[in-house]
Design an enzyme around this catalytic site. Structure first.
Site, PDB file in Angstrom:
ATOM      1  N   CYS A 194      -2.446   9.274   2.139  1.00 43.83           N
ATOM      2  CA  CYS A 194      -2.187   8.649   0.840  1.00 43.83           C
ATOM      3  C   CYS A 194      -3.360   8.838  -0.104  1.00 43.83           C
ATOM      4  O   CYS A 194      -3.180   9.042  -1.300  1.00 43.83           O
ATOM      5  CB  CYS A 194      -1.905   7.156   1.025  1.00 43.83           C
ATOM      6  SG  CYS A 194      -0.422   6.797   1.987  1.00 43.83           S
ATOM      7  N   GLU A 200       0.876  -1.179   0.000  1.00 43.33           N
ATOM      8  CA  GLU A 200       0.000   0.000   0.000  1.00 43.33           C
ATOM      9  C   GLU A 200       0.909   1.223   0.000  1.00 43.33           C
ATOM     10  O   GLU A 200       1.457   1.606   1.031  1.00 43.33           O
ATOM     11  CB  GLU A 200      -0.874   0.028   1.243  1.00 43.33           C
ATOM     12  CG  GLU A 200      -1.913  -1.068   1.324  1.00 43.33           C
ATOM     13  CD  GLU A 200      -2.756  -0.915   2.575  1.00 43.33           C
ATOM     14  OE1 GLU A 200      -3.631  -0.033   2.591  1.00 43.33           O
ATOM     15  OE2 GLU A 200      -2.520  -1.662   3.531  1.00 43.33           O
TER      16      GLU A 200
END
Length: 492
Positions: free
Chosen positions: A271, A237
């Site tokens: 993010c 991720e």
């Protein structure tokens, strides 16, 4: 902010510089020992049935819930997140923990599957088995929600977990581990190790069954390199450069609110945060007016704090470089800009007329900044969004064509008329493509991510045509050849 010695490191509040904790630097030997303990604990944990594991995980969820005020305060002290945002993060983590614990059986348990005509004599089943020990390397920006997206699902799948939190938020990781120990005191199913990159590298090389990593794309490449030495599979991720698209018929008030929250909350250190905004030319000016109005009382560091500090000091250099590049290339700051950087705080910054090849558009900024770009239509917007090497998430605001626009965006998830709502739904997978990584957390995909599939067959009766034997006769081959022609050769 951290200060290190050879055996320990100190964590300091990024807003005040005050020391808030000291933690050991765990060496490769410490990591090896933790993984060995995890293998033993994992055997016990995997032997429990899904219902027993669910009860244990529910107790852990209750421990976190009862201690959420202390946990939120610790998050605030270590990485600067406002208390109210920290509590919101904990709520989201609890929702996903519950989903994983209560749905593992339905997703992972053994089930029968059908055979083909040529294998009709075989009974078949598939199940999803735990790796044994999973290593999780977590980030500092969402130190509860993000690592628990891996930890919860790995535990629900039957794995033991060795967790290395970020060196910027180790206390949060230790707190979560201690809460688990109170809920499951029998064996160390969840262990926490602390340290910096060397500790994480040792975990990658420790022989765990899988590594779940969340962090920057560059760090992710180093993690993959270390894991490759033992062919340890990885879940990546990584970073993002997410965009928000505003069509001509969008609810502009809602779109502006989503852009401000998506770009400025958590000081932009998200993010999935909005860093780029593409607005249809027909509503560009009106949208900008609404956007700027929302920044009137939005300042970093003011009490009660809505925007906290930049946690990593080195990120300030990235933000400063991106702003300088944008302005030098013809962009302008409607609010903020380089002068908005004061110590560890960065005031909200909105940039316009920024060329698409500027670093402020192409690289992850990870600060409270937005580039807002006028586009002729959504075709141009989609083209510009998809030009990025990142593909984590996106948000579309449109009344009539939202689904059509979203379907053309090359990202792991897209939300329509709400800021990245797909990340908050426990039943949906979350992850990226391209430089944003691969693999998924959340939902059924997130549970299977921390398992390997095991297929089993059992012969129910012998076939009159024995195929897998050297005693096979020419007549058998001829019959099979006719069957193949009938089954597969008549398609037009």
């Amino acid at each position: 902010m951290t200060t290190r010695t050879t055996t320990s490191f100190e964590v300091r509040n990024p807003a005040t510089g005050i020391a808030v904790g000291e933690y050991p630097v765990h060496t490769a030997d410490h990591v090896t020992a933790a993984v060995a303990r995890g293998r033993s604990a994992g055997t016990w944990w995997a032997a429990l049935d899904f219902e027993e594991r669910r009860r244990h995980l529910d107790r852990w969820r209750a421990e976190i819930t009862r201690g959420r005020d202390d946990l939120a305060h610790l998050m605030h002290e270590e990485m600067g997140k406002p208390i109210s945002d920290a509590k919101l993060e904990i709520v989201m983590a609890l929702e996903h923990l519950k989903w994983a614990a209560h749905n593992a059986r339905g997703v992972l348990a053994r089930r029968t599957v059908g055979a083909s005509l040529l294998t009709i004599n075989q009974g078949c089943s598939v199940e999803y088995r735990p790796f044994g020990v999973v290593g999780v390397i977590g980030p500092w920006n969402y130190p509860v929600f993000t690592p628990l997206s891996s930890i919860s699902f790995a535990l629900a799948a039957g794995n033991a977990v060795v967790f290395k939190p970020s060196e910027y938020s180790p206390g949060v990781g230790v707190w979560l581990g201690e809460a688990f120990g109170r809920a499951v005191p029998e064996v160390p199913v969840l262990q926490v190790i602390t340290g910096a990159g060397e500790t994480g590298a040792a975990l990658c090389r420790s022989g765990v069954g899988k590594i779940g990593f969340t962090g920057s794309t560059e760090t992710g490449k180093r993690v993959m390199s270390a894991c490759a030495e033992n062919l340890t599979p990885v879940l990546m991720e990584c970073g993002g450069k997410d965009a928000l698209l505003v069509d001509a018929d969008a609810d502009l008030t809602a779109a502006a609110d989503a852009a401000i929250w998506g770009g400025m909350s958590n000081a932009g250190q998200t993010c999935l945060g909005v860093e780029r905004v593409y607005v249809h030319t027909e509503v560009y000016d009106e949208f900008l007016t609404k956007l700027l109005a929302l920044t009137d009382d939005l300042r970093a560091g003011d009490e009660p704090a809505k925007i906290g500090p930049i946690t990593m000091p080195k990120q300030l250099d990235v933000i400063r470089r991106h702003l300088g590049d944008a302005l030098a290339r013809g962009g302008s700051a409607l609010i903020g800009g380089p002068d908005a950087i004061d110590g560890q705080f960065v005031q909200p910054t909105i940039l316009v007329n920024v060329p698409e090849d500027c670093s402020a558009v192409t690289e992850e900024t990870f600060g409270p900044t937005l580039t807002v770009t006028r586009v002729a239509d959504m075709d141009e917007a989609v083209e510009l969004v998809n030009a990025s090497e990142y593909g984590l998430g996106a948000t579309v605001f449109a009344r009539r064509h939202g689904r059509e626009i979203a379907d053309r965006i090359h990202t792991g998830g897209t939300s329509i008329n709400a800021f990245v709502a797909h990340a908050t739904v426990p039943n949906l997978p979350l992850g990226g493509v391209g430089a944003s990584g691969f693999g998924r957390v959340h939902g059924p995909d997130g549970l299977r991510e921390f398992t390997y599939s095991k297929s089993t067959t059992w012969q129910r009766f012998p076939l009159p045509l024995a195929l897998t034997t050297f005693a096979r006769k020419p007549l058998t081959d001829a019959i099979v050849d006719r069957l193949v022609s009938a089954l597969h050769g008549r398609i037009r």
